[in-house]
Design an enzyme around this catalytic site. Sequence first.
Site, mmCIF file in Angstrom:
data_model
loop_
_atom_site.group_PDB
_atom_site.id
_atom_site.type_symbol
_atom_site.label_atom_id
_atom_site.label_comp_id
_atom_site.label_asym_id
_atom_site.label_seq_id
_atom_site.Cartn_x
_atom_site.Cartn_y
_atom_site.Cartn_z
ATOM 1 N N GLY A 57 66.598 47.696 61.923
ATOM 2 C CA GLY A 57 66.529 46.934 62.890
ATOM 3 C C GLY A 57 66.836 44.940 62.144
ATOM 4 O O GLY A 57 67.007 44.299 62.345
ATOM 5 N N ARG A 81 72.589 45.239 68.530
ATOM 6 C CA ARG A 81 72.576 44.654 67.910
ATOM 7 C C ARG A 81 72.694 43.330 67.157
ATOM 8 O O ARG A 81 72.668 42.336 66.695
ATOM 9 C CB ARG A 81 72.383 45.482 66.349
ATOM 10 C CG ARG A 81 71.548 46.258 66.533
ATOM 11 C CD ARG A 81 71.549 47.396 64.959
ATOM 12 N NE ARG A 81 71.294 48.933 64.899
ATOM 13 C CZ ARG A 81 69.628 49.237 65.308
ATOM 14 N NH1 ARG A 81 69.343 48.156 64.586
ATOM 15 N NH2 ARG A 81 69.615 51.164 64.854
ATOM 16 N N LYS A 118 54.946 41.675 69.145
ATOM 17 C CA LYS A 118 54.957 41.990 70.676
ATOM 18 C C LYS A 118 53.563 41.900 70.777
ATOM 19 O O LYS A 118 52.825 42.435 70.018
ATOM 20 C CB LYS A 118 55.217 43.733 70.943
ATOM 21 C CG LYS A 118 56.413 43.658 71.959
ATOM 22 C CD LYS A 118 57.096 44.881 72.340
ATOM 23 C CE LYS A 118 58.270 45.027 72.083
ATOM 24 N NZ LYS A 118 58.631 46.479 72.666
ATOM 25 N N PHE A 153 60.801 45.420 76.103
ATOM 26 C CA PHE A 153 61.664 45.959 75.387
ATOM 27 C C PHE A 153 62.687 44.461 74.812
ATOM 28 O O PHE A 153 63.983 44.348 76.064
ATOM 29 C CB PHE A 153 62.485 47.543 75.743
ATOM 30 C CG PHE A 153 62.763 47.816 74.565
ATOM 31 C CD1 PHE A 153 62.243 48.623 74.157
ATOM 32 C CD2 PHE A 153 64.353 47.640 74.619
ATOM 33 C CE1 PHE A 153 62.627 48.684 72.463
ATOM 34 C CE2 PHE A 153 65.349 48.345 73.583
ATOM 35 C CZ PHE A 153 64.881 49.129 72.934
ATOM 36 N N VAL A 154 62.773 44.127 73.911
ATOM 37 C CA VAL A 154 64.127 43.602 73.509
ATOM 38 C C VAL A 154 65.125 43.669 72.445
ATOM 39 O O VAL A 154 64.630 44.613 71.484
ATOM 40 C CB VAL A 154 63.681 41.931 72.886
ATOM 41 C CG1 VAL A 154 62.806 41.761 74.016
ATOM 42 C CG2 VAL A 154 62.747 42.497 71.821
ATOM 43 N N ASP A 157 55.117 45.992 66.683
ATOM 44 C CA ASP A 157 54.883 46.512 67.675
ATOM 45 C C ASP A 157 53.943 47.789 67.792
ATOM 46 O O ASP A 157 52.973 46.979 67.511
ATOM 47 C CB ASP A 157 55.854 47.803 68.375
ATOM 48 C CG ASP A 157 55.724 48.172 69.799
ATOM 49 O OD1 ASP A 157 55.490 47.416 70.396
ATOM 50 O OD2 ASP A 157 56.850 48.822 70.326
ATOM 51 N N ASP A 183 67.949 47.190 68.622
ATOM 52 C CA ASP A 183 68.899 47.590 69.507
ATOM 53 C C ASP A 183 68.337 48.427 70.948
ATOM 54 O O ASP A 183 66.942 48.733 70.109
ATOM 55 C CB ASP A 183 69.061 48.838 68.657
ATOM 56 C CG ASP A 183 68.421 50.076 68.085
ATOM 57 O OD1 ASP A 183 67.536 49.540 67.769
ATOM 58 O OD2 ASP A 183 68.513 51.386 68.544
HETATM 59 P P1 IMP Z 1 56.397 49.788 66.077
HETATM 60 O O1 IMP Z 1 56.425 50.653 64.396
HETATM 61 O O2 IMP Z 1 55.686 50.146 66.765
HETATM 62 O O3 IMP Z 1 55.358 48.499 64.887
HETATM 63 O O4 IMP Z 1 57.510 49.614 65.131
HETATM 64 C C1 IMP Z 1 58.294 48.406 64.984
HETATM 65 C C2 IMP Z 1 59.649 49.483 64.804
HETATM 66 O O5 IMP Z 1 60.380 50.026 66.868
HETATM 67 C C3 IMP Z 1 60.465 48.002 64.773
HETATM 68 O O6 IMP Z 1 60.971 47.917 63.568
HETATM 69 C C4 IMP Z 1 62.117 47.959 66.072
HETATM 70 O O7 IMP Z 1 62.929 48.463 64.842
HETATM 71 C C5 IMP Z 1 61.226 49.183 66.957
HETATM 72 N N1 IMP Z 1 61.530 48.090 67.657
HETATM 73 C C6 IMP Z 1 59.592 48.091 68.616
HETATM 74 N N2 IMP Z 1 60.377 47.166 69.758
HETATM 75 C C7 IMP Z 1 61.198 46.792 69.758
HETATM 76 C C8 IMP Z 1 61.530 46.427 71.042
HETATM 77 O O8 IMP Z 1 62.117 45.670 72.276
HETATM 78 N N3 IMP Z 1 63.651 46.202 70.733
HETATM 79 C C9 IMP Z 1 64.107 47.165 69.664
HETATM 80 N N4 IMP Z 1 63.356 48.129 69.183
HETATM 81 C C10 IMP Z 1 62.424 48.036 68.811
HETATM 82 MG MG MG Z 2 62.859 49.272 62.746
#
Ligand code: IMP
Ligand code: MG
Length: 204
Positions: free
Chosen positions: A61, A182, A148, A169-170, A120, A176
């Site tokens: 990402g 992407r 987020k 969700f973006v 997130d 992606d």
């Molecule tokens: P976390 O571990 O929940 O903070 O998630 C972070 C990872 O989830 C990021 O590295 C992204 O790859 C993926 N992610 C979280 N939200 C989104 C979204 O809205 N779109 C796409 N990928 C996301």
């Molecule tokens: Mg990621």
Amino acid sequence: MIGAPPVFIEVEKVLIDRTRIAERVREMADAIAHDLEQELAVDLNSPEAEGRVVFVPIMTGAMIFTADLVRELPFKLSLGLVAVSSYPGESITSKGAHLASDLPADLKGKHVVILDDILDSGQTLSLLHKAITEQGAASVRTCVLLSKQVERVVDIKPDYQGFEIPDAFVVGYGLDYNGYYRNYPEIATLKPTVIADGSSEGHG
Ligand code: IMP
Ligand code: MG
């Protein structure tokens, strides 16, 4: 001259366009360079700084964000890629982060900046922050393009963040859905009809 973004019929709404992204990335690069210079207490282009700064982008990402950010940084740095997996397939909620690659070698004594596309639940960033700290890094900073506005599973505040976005969700600019979008150059939401509520392959 940059042309119009490619048309993806699945895109619902652009939240952040490429001009705003580019401006913000430049600001973030300036802030990071400033702070690293303070931290190392030497000119980042001096021989004393050489080999001491490592950027660790979380694949896949952070790929496009990283490409743009590091090109705004006017000093020698190295890149150490890492992969974390958390979004199995068509799911749009994190299933808990785990390392999907080795950590970059030789982080001991280095000043590390972890880069991710979006914060997130917080699990990805905190997992890596902990792992890299345990490697004996001299300092560890975290930098995300997007944050987020959700209640985090792990309470972590990034040192640098580009934009806060609502809980949607973006995709685009490296992010992606099910492996696609992407290459869309802006941050956008997808039409609800595109997003399955089910399972299978992987995000990153
Ligand atoms: P976390 O571990 O929940 O903070 O998630 C972070 C990872 O989830 C990021 O590295 C992204 O790859 C993926 N992610 C979280 N939200 C989104 C979204 O809205 N779109 C796409 N990928 C996301
Ligand atoms: Mg990621």
